[in-house]
Design a protein around this motif. Structure first.
Motif, mmCIF file in Angstrom:
data_model
loop_
_atom_site.group_PDB
_atom_site.id
_atom_site.type_symbol
_atom_site.label_atom_id
_atom_site.label_comp_id
_atom_site.label_asym_id
_atom_site.label_seq_id
_atom_site.Cartn_x
_atom_site.Cartn_y
_atom_site.Cartn_z
ATOM 1 N N VAL A 111 0.840 -1.205 0.000
ATOM 2 C CA VAL A 111 0.000 0.000 0.000
ATOM 3 C C VAL A 111 0.874 1.255 0.000
ATOM 4 C CG1 VAL A 111 -1.814 1.265 1.201
ATOM 5 C CG2 VAL A 111 -1.820 -1.241 1.222
ATOM 6 N N TYR A 112 1.878 1.272 0.880
ATOM 7 C CA TYR A 112 2.781 2.428 0.925
ATOM 8 C C TYR A 112 3.552 2.569 -0.393
ATOM 9 C CZ TYR A 112 2.164 3.695 5.831
ATOM 10 O OH TYR A 112 1.660 4.147 7.019
ATOM 11 N N GLY A 113 3.908 1.438 -0.981
ATOM 12 C CA GLY A 113 4.647 1.482 -2.242
ATOM 13 C C GLY A 113 3.856 2.071 -3.388
ATOM 14 N N LYS A 114 2.540 2.020 -3.293
ATOM 15 C CA LYS A 114 1.692 2.600 -4.329
ATOM 16 C C LYS A 114 1.278 4.026 -4.004
ATOM 17 C CE LYS A 114 0.920 0.604 -7.372
ATOM 18 N NZ LYS A 114 1.753 0.401 -8.578
ATOM 19 N N GLY A 115 1.841 4.601 -2.921
ATOM 20 C CA GLY A 115 1.545 5.993 -2.590
ATOM 21 C C GLY A 115 0.551 6.177 -1.453
ATOM 22 N N GLY A 116 0.176 5.088 -0.771
ATOM 23 C CA GLY A 116 -0.765 5.195 0.332
ATOM 24 C C GLY A 116 -0.074 5.556 1.632
#
Length: 286
Positions: A111-116
């Motif tokens: 999720v963080y890797g996709k900008g979350g």
């Protein structure tokens, strides 16, 4: 290509851990599919090998702009599945819950890797929890197929399993009215002779058999879909590598796998579907 995986833990037996991993990965795959993603891999590793780094993996692709909340729900569906699995198996104590929370770090990282951010993760968890009643039957069915195929399920079979669950079912059979008591037998003595044959099974036994036939046929259809994909893959690779060979044996082999992936498997699908349809129609007439 987003990818989510699950690491090994020492708190469960290998059998328990594998069962949890299977449903964890099924949850990722089903939610990804239902949220409109293209699932490309569903795999569970060998839990008996302590050197395995990632015991399970689901990969998926998307077209157009990514819906970040959808990605968060897909990623966090595994953690939601783990917590529900622990509760269902009487293992939802603090140690096990902390363990699956630690295992979710990889999914959170997606999720963080996709900008979350943390708020995105929280929305994903809430969405998976809220939608679980809708997802559960698909997840359980895909998990069963994933286990049946040894931890390596093709997306084609997953889609077939989900489609079959959505197939209209016959209406429930009405209750059977009790028959009136037979009239008294006449005073004269009669003799009946029967040669061969067996007594007709009771209504309840017939209905149970029809239900079991339907369930087993679903497994047959899923297995046929797997065979069809394998045969198509083999035919394609043979054609690409040795398709120019003039030897008749090579061409016969390519033709055999091509025929299996197309006409033969299709005929078997139709044969099974037709047989099940006939037996279900019989059940409705009882």
């Amino acid at each position: 290509m987003p990818s989510v995986s699950l690491q090994q833990t020492g708190l469960l037996t290998r059998e328990q851990h594998r069962a949890k991993v299977i449903r964890h990965e099924a949850a990722h795959a089903v939610v990804a599919h239902l949220r409109g993603m293209s699932v490309t891999e569903i795999r569970v590793g060998d839990v008996t090998n302590d050197d395995v780094e990632a015991l399970g993996n689901v990969s998926w692709e998307h077209s157009g702009e990514l819906d970040l909340d959808a990605a968060a729900e897909i990623s966090m569906a595994g953690w939601v599945s783990d917590r529900k699995w622990l509760a269902e198996n009487g293992l939802a104590d603090e140690a096990h819950l902390l363990s699956v929370a630690a295992e979710s770090r990889g999914d959170i990282g997606v999720v963080y890797g996709k900008g979350g951010d943390a708020a995105t993760v929280d929305r994903g968890v809430r969405a998976a929890e809220q939608n679980w009643p809708e997802y559960a039957r698909y997840i359980d069915a895909v998990a069963e197929s994933l286990d049946y195929f040894g931890g390596n399920l093709t997306p084609l079979v997953m889609r077939a399993v989900i489609r079959d669950l959505d197939r209209p079912r016959p209406a429930s059979l009405p209750p059977v009215a009790e028959s009136p008591a037979p009239p008294p037998a006449p005073a004269t003595t009669a003799t009946t002779t029967t040669t061969g044959g067996t007594d007709m099974a009771g209504i309840e036994e017939i209905i149970l058999t029809i239900s079991d036939t339907r369930a087993k046929s679903e497994q047959i259809q899923a297995a046929l879909a797997q065979v069809q994909e394998w045969a198509s893959e083999i035919a394609g690779r043979l054609h690409a590598t040795v398709g120019q060979s003039p030897q008749s044996g090579v061409q016969q082999a390519i033709g055999a796998f091509s025929e299996l992936s197309e006409q033969r498997i299709t005929e078997l699908h139709q044969l099974v579907s037709g047989a099940v349809s006939e037996i279900e129609q019989y059940g409705q007439r009882l």
